[in-house]
Motif scaffolding. Structure first.
Motif, short mmCIF file in Angstrom:
data_model
loop_
_atom_site.label_atom_id
_atom_site.label_comp_id
_atom_site.label_asym_id
_atom_site.label_seq_id
_atom_site.Cartn_x
_atom_site.Cartn_y
_atom_site.Cartn_z
N GLU A 65 1.07 -1.11 -0.06
CA GLU A 65 -0.02 -0.02 0.05
C GLU A 65 0.92 1.27 -0.06
N ASN A 66 1.74 1.25 0.88
CA ASN A 66 2.92 2.45 0.91
C ASN A 66 3.62 2.67 -0.44
N ARG A 67 3.96 1.53 -0.96
CA ARG A 67 4.70 1.61 -2.27
C ARG A 67 3.92 2.44 -3.35
N VAL A 68 2.49 2.16 -3.21
CA VAL A 68 1.59 2.52 -4.41
C VAL A 68 1.54 3.92 -3.99
N ILE A 69 1.14 4.11 -3.05
CA ILE A 69 1.05 5.95 -2.59
C ILE A 69 2.27 6.52 -2.99
N ALA A 70 3.50 5.98 -2.80
CA ALA A 70 4.73 6.61 -2.96
C ALA A 70 4.71 6.99 -4.31
N LEU A 71 4.39 6.04 -5.37
CA LEU A 71 4.70 6.03 -6.54
C LEU A 71 3.70 7.12 -7.30
N SER A 72 2.59 7.31 -6.53
CA SER A 72 1.62 8.24 -7.06
C SER A 72 2.21 9.65 -6.81
N VAL A 73 3.05 9.86 -6.10
CA VAL A 73 3.63 11.26 -5.85
C VAL A 73 4.59 11.79 -7.05
N SER A 74 5.50 10.96 -7.32
CA SER A 74 6.46 11.12 -8.20
C SER A 74 6.05 10.59 -9.71
N ARG A 75 5.34 9.51 -9.69
CA ARG A 75 5.29 9.03 -11.05
C ARG A 75 3.64 8.54 -11.19
N PRO A 76 2.70 9.41 -11.23
CA PRO A 76 1.34 8.69 -11.15
C PRO A 76 1.18 8.10 -12.60
N GLU A 77 1.72 8.75 -13.65
CA GLU A 77 1.31 7.95 -14.95
C GLU A 77 1.66 6.56 -14.86
N LEU A 78 3.01 6.31 -14.43
CA LEU A 78 3.31 4.80 -14.24
C LEU A 78 2.42 4.02 -13.46
N LEU A 79 2.02 4.67 -12.31
CA LEU A 79 1.01 4.16 -11.42
C LEU A 79 -0.52 4.04 -12.25
N ARG A 80 -0.84 4.84 -12.95
CA ARG A 80 -1.97 4.52 -13.90
C ARG A 80 -1.62 3.40 -14.77
N ASN A 81 -0.67 3.10 -15.24
CA ASN A 81 -0.39 1.92 -16.24
C ASN A 81 -0.40 0.81 -15.45
N LEU A 82 0.13 0.81 -14.20
CA LEU A 82 0.40 -0.59 -13.47
C LEU A 82 -1.39 -0.89 -13.13
N LEU A 83 -2.02 0.16 -12.79
CA LEU A 83 -3.40 -0.15 -12.47
C LEU A 83 -4.23 -0.74 -13.54
N SER A 84 -3.95 -0.31 -14.74
CA SER A 84 -4.74 -0.89 -16.03
C SER A 84 -4.19 -2.36 -16.09
N GLN A 85 -2.86 -2.80 -15.80
CA GLN A 85 -2.55 -4.01 -15.75
C GLN A 85 -3.13 -4.94 -14.75
N TRP A 86 -3.22 -4.35 -13.68
CA TRP A 86 -3.78 -5.04 -12.44
C TRP A 86 -5.19 -5.42 -12.61
N GLU A 87 -5.95 -4.39 -13.17
CA GLU A 87 -7.37 -4.56 -13.55
C GLU A 87 -7.85 -5.56 -14.43
#
Length: 254
Positions: A65-87
């Motif tokens: 959970e903390n890693r996800v939130i940390a990534l949302s700060v500096s690289r939200p575009e990468l997190l969006r890509n990961l979210l699409s993969q996870w879904e």
């Protein structure tokens, strides 16, 4: 951004970039350290999050959970890509495997991109009544907080005492203020900047968000964080409050 504020931001980034081992990654990744971001991405790879295939880089549910939130700060575009993969990742049908780190990462990422807007036609609510009657809901039910955030608050001015009562009774209630047109005196932010460690990173991050709407000098937040930074032994003591300074458009996830 003025020169002095930019200088303080660079100082904060440097402080966050000194280590990437163990939980210090949770400060280095938001600060934009590429090696730390790569480490975070490895830990959030779908094969690591699946309990049947992972090599335990994920470590624990809270670390995911903390890693996800940390990534949302500096690289939200990468997190969006990961979210699409996870879904798109198929579920196994095994309750043990499907309830693993993957679902935790998925739910946390969705919270990072959740937007709550006020419904002016909804029934208004009172700050005092919520503190009196609903503190358990406020503390433990994110859905309830989002619902309150979508309803207009009848109070138009909140004092330091109001904020203190919210911190004592149900800290998440402060999050509802990000959708409200409510006045908070700048002295409130000055007070909590002076007691930044005892207040805690969650509340401090929310107060930093709210202070952006006022004339409160954000350099004060930077200065206080930098003052206490050398004294911490656990990065979690500063994560969320630091995130709110590293990225001025970042908000604590709903």
């Amino acid at each position: 951004m003025d020169r002095s504020k930019n200088f303080l931001l660079e100082q904060l980034k440097q402080a966050c970039s000194q280590r990437i081992d163990i939980r210090w990654e949770l400060l280095a990744t938001p600060a934009g350290v590429e090696q730390s971001i790569s480490q975070t991405l490895r830990g959030l790879d779908v094969n690591e999050l699946r309990m049947d295939t992972g090599s335990y880089i994920a470590c624990s549910s809270s670390f995911v959970e903390n890693r996800v939130i940390a990534l949302s700060v500096s690289r939200p575009e990468l997190l969006r890509n990961l979210l699409s993969q996870w879904e798109m990742e198929p579920r196994t049908g095994d309750p043990y495997l499907d309830a693993g780190f993957l679902d935790i990462a998925l739910k946390t990422a969705r919270r990072c991109f959740t937007v709550v807007e006020i419904d002016p036609e909804a029934e208004p609510w009172s700050w005092e009544e919520q503190l009196k009657n609903e503190h358990l809901k406020i503390m433990w039910a994110p859905d309830y907080i989002r619902l309150l955030g979508s309803r207009p608050l009848s109070n138009k001015v909140l004092t330091q005492k109001d904020i203190e009562n919210a911190i004592d009774s149900g800290m998440s209630l402060i999050k509802t203020l990000r959708t409200q047109q409510v006045q908070i005196d700048e002295s409130v932010f000055a007070h909590y900047a002076d007691s930044i460690i005892s207040t805690g990173p969650y509340v401090t991050a929310l107060l930093i968000e709210l202070s952006r709407r006022t004339n409160f000098d954000s350099r004060i937040w930077f200065e206080r964080i930098l003052e206490v930074f050398p004294t911490i032994s656990d990065p979690l003591d500063l994560t969320l409050s630091t995130y709110a300074l590293l990225n001025p458009s970042w908000c604590v996830p709903w």
